[in-house]
Design a protein around this motif. Structure first.
Motif, PDB file in Angstrom:
ATOM      1  N   VAL A   1       0.199  -1.278   0.058  1.00 33.45           N
ATOM      2  CA  VAL A   1      -0.473   0.092   0.227  1.00 33.45           C
ATOM      3  C   VAL A   1       0.355   1.328   0.442  1.00 33.45           C
ATOM      4  O   VAL A   1       0.587   2.227  -0.813  1.00 33.45           O
ATOM      5  CB  VAL A   1      -1.009  -0.038   1.234  1.00 33.45           C
ATOM      6  CG1 VAL A   1      -1.613   1.197   1.265  1.00 33.45           C
ATOM      7  CG2 VAL A   1      -1.822  -0.747   0.978  1.00 33.45           C
TER       8      VAL A   1
ATOM      9  N   GLN B   1       1.976   2.580  -3.186  1.00 30.41           N
ATOM     10  CA  GLN B   1       1.147   2.366  -3.986  1.00 30.41           C
ATOM     11  C   GLN B   1       0.302   3.879  -3.859  1.00 30.41           C
ATOM     12  O   GLN B   1      -0.184   4.774  -4.101  1.00 30.41           O
ATOM     13  CB  GLN B   1      -0.169   1.674  -4.211  1.00 30.41           C
ATOM     14  CG  GLN B   1      -0.008   0.491  -4.251  1.00 30.41           C
ATOM     15  CD  GLN B   1       0.645   0.674  -6.039  1.00 30.41           C
ATOM     16  OE1 GLN B   1       0.211   1.103  -7.246  1.00 30.41           O
ATOM     17  NE2 GLN B   1       1.866   0.079  -6.475  1.00 30.41           N
TER      18      GLN B   1
ATOM     19  N   TYR C   1      -5.312   7.212  -3.564  1.00 29.71           N
ATOM     20  CA  TYR C   1      -4.701   5.940  -3.072  1.00 29.71           C
ATOM     21  C   TYR C   1      -5.718   5.316  -1.416  1.00 29.71           C
ATOM     22  O   TYR C   1      -4.849   5.424  -1.206  1.00 29.71           O
ATOM     23  CB  TYR C   1      -3.969   5.291  -3.447  1.00 29.71           C
ATOM     24  CG  TYR C   1      -3.494   3.119  -3.972  1.00 29.71           C
ATOM     25  CD1 TYR C   1      -4.393   2.922  -4.711  1.00 29.71           C
ATOM     26  CD2 TYR C   1      -3.925   2.970  -2.501  1.00 29.71           C
ATOM     27  CE1 TYR C   1      -3.771   1.428  -4.766  1.00 29.71           C
ATOM     28  CE2 TYR C   1      -3.623   1.402  -2.558  1.00 29.71           C
ATOM     29  CZ  TYR C   1      -4.027   0.457  -3.534  1.00 29.71           C
ATOM     30  OH  TYR C   1      -3.757  -0.218  -3.562  1.00 29.71           O
ATOM     31  N   ASN C   2      -6.545   4.518  -1.825  1.00 30.11           N
ATOM     32  CA  ASN C   2      -7.347   4.015  -0.561  1.00 30.11           C
ATOM     33  C   ASN C   2      -7.260   2.122  -0.292  1.00 30.11           C
ATOM     34  O   ASN C   2      -7.529   2.137  -1.327  1.00 30.11           O
ATOM     35  CB  ASN C   2      -7.977   4.431  -0.506  1.00 30.11           C
ATOM     36  CG  ASN C   2      -8.338   6.050  -0.150  1.00 30.11           C
ATOM     37  OD1 ASN C   2      -7.601   6.634   0.459  1.00 30.11           O
ATOM     38  ND2 ASN C   2      -8.696   6.508  -1.040  1.00 30.11           N
ATOM     39  N   SER C   3      -6.631   1.248   0.344  1.00 32.46           N
ATOM     40  CA  SER C   3      -7.183   0.552   0.720  1.00 32.46           C
ATOM     41  C   SER C   3      -7.621  -0.069   1.897  1.00 32.46           C
ATOM     42  O   SER C   3      -6.744   0.575   2.937  1.00 32.46           O
ATOM     43  CB  SER C   3      -5.482   0.115  -0.239  1.00 32.46           C
ATOM     44  OG  SER C   3      -5.434  -1.740   0.075  1.00 32.46           O
TER      45      SER C   3
ATOM     46  N   TYR D   1      -8.566  -7.410  -0.082  1.00 31.61           N
ATOM     47  CA  TYR D   1      -8.117  -6.316   0.235  1.00 31.61           C
ATOM     48  C   TYR D   1      -9.194  -5.054  -0.708  1.00 31.61           C
ATOM     49  O   TYR D   1      -9.439  -6.092  -2.310  1.00 31.61           O
ATOM     50  CB  TYR D   1      -6.869  -5.047   0.343  1.00 31.61           C
ATOM     51  CG  TYR D   1      -6.073  -5.585  -1.016  1.00 31.61           C
ATOM     52  CD1 TYR D   1      -6.061  -4.619  -1.304  1.00 31.61           C
ATOM     53  CD2 TYR D   1      -4.918  -6.432  -1.024  1.00 31.61           C
ATOM     54  CE1 TYR D   1      -5.180  -4.734  -3.100  1.00 31.61           C
ATOM     55  CE2 TYR D   1      -4.172  -6.592  -2.372  1.00 31.61           C
ATOM     56  CZ  TYR D   1      -4.743  -5.833  -3.383  1.00 31.61           C
ATOM     57  OH  TYR D   1      -3.397  -6.095  -4.163  1.00 31.61           O
ATOM     58  N   THR D   2      -9.769  -4.618  -0.708  1.00 32.98           N
ATOM     59  CA  THR D   2      -9.951  -3.233  -1.465  1.00 32.98           C
ATOM     60  C   THR D   2      -9.337  -1.956  -1.865  1.00 32.98           C
ATOM     61  O   THR D   2      -8.310  -2.041  -1.144  1.00 32.98           O
ATOM     62  CB  THR D   2     -11.296  -2.477  -1.095  1.00 32.98           C
ATOM     63  OG1 THR D   2     -10.738  -1.689   0.261  1.00 32.98           O
ATOM     64  CG2 THR D   2     -12.877  -3.536  -0.043  1.00 32.98           C
ATOM     65  N   SER D   3      -9.154  -1.430  -3.132  1.00 31.02           N
ATOM     66  CA  SER D   3      -7.821  -0.535  -3.558  1.00 31.02           C
ATOM     67  C   SER D   3      -8.945   0.312  -4.137  1.00 31.02           C
ATOM     68  O   SER D   3      -9.861   0.128  -5.037  1.00 31.02           O
ATOM     69  CB  SER D   3      -6.561  -0.999  -4.314  1.00 31.02           C
ATOM     70  OG  SER D   3      -7.211  -2.134  -5.252  1.00 31.02           O
TER      71      SER D   3
ATOM     72  N   ALA E   1      -8.485   4.225  -6.590  1.00 33.08           N
ATOM     73  CA  ALA E   1      -7.094   4.663  -7.372  1.00 33.08           C
ATOM     74  C   ALA E   1      -7.627   5.649  -7.970  1.00 33.08           C
ATOM     75  O   ALA E   1      -8.204   5.019  -9.000  1.00 33.08           O
ATOM     76  CB  ALA E   1      -5.897   4.005  -7.414  1.00 33.08           C
TER      77      ALA E   1
ATOM     78  N   SER F   1     -11.301   1.358  -8.529  1.00 36.78           N
ATOM     79  CA  SER F   1     -11.771   0.452  -7.719  1.00 36.78           C
ATOM     80  C   SER F   1     -12.098  -1.074  -7.286  1.00 36.78           C
ATOM     81  O   SER F   1     -12.746  -1.329  -9.172  1.00 36.78           O
ATOM     82  CB  SER F   1     -12.876   1.417  -7.400  1.00 36.78           C
ATOM     83  OG  SER F   1     -13.720   0.943  -5.882  1.00 36.78           O
TER      84      SER F   1
END
Length: 155
Positions: free
Chosen positions: A38, A41, A96-98, A115-117, A119, A133
């Protein structure tokens, strides 16, 4: 005789104790791997974060990212190829979020992370906006305390 018995017993016991002490905690390893991934990224990621992620991998790491990359063959320059590809995209994200959803450990040789991501960013080659997403699962095959093969799947 007693001393000989103790010496023989220790020859069989000590290696087992050391082997158990060195056994990798796959759930902790996977969580640390995920955090490093993470960080690599993030919009402000540098080669420092990239190298921290790559430190988890064997030099000959194999990688697939279905349906885009289907060959997960381990090649001598596997880590170097990942370094080159990831450097090209380094800093491409503006957001960017995860979130780590699950960690599944399989004996001492594999672990899966889900996991989710989300961006947003600018593609470095064509300067086009990118946004995605998704929910990902990575299956990591572990060898000598490092990731030897990465298999990525979209949900």
């Amino acid at each position: 005789m007693r001393l000989l018995f103790i010496c023989l017993l220790s020859l069989f016991t000590i290696p087992n104790v050391l082997a158990n002490a060195e056994q990798l905690d796959l759930k902790t390893f996977a969580t640390d791997y995920y955090k490093a991934m993470v960080a690599s990224q993030a919009p402000n990621a540098t080669t420092k974060e990239l190298e921290a992620y790559l430190a988890f991998l064997t030099d000959d790491v194999g990688h697939s990212h279905l349906p885009y990359v289907t060959d997960d063959a381990r090649l001598p320059d596997g880590k170097e190829a990942m370094r080159k590809g990831m450097t090209f995209y380094l800093g491409a994200h503006t957001e960017y979020n995860s979130e780590l959803l699950n960690v599944f450990a399989f004996n001492d040789s594999a672990v899966a992370i889900r996991y989710t991501s989300d961006a947003k960013g600018i593609h470095p080659q064509n300067n086009q906006a990118l946004e995605y997403s998704n929910v990902m699962m990575e299956v990591l095959e572990i060898e000598n305390g490092k990731v030897a093969v990465i298999r990525k799947y979209h949900e």
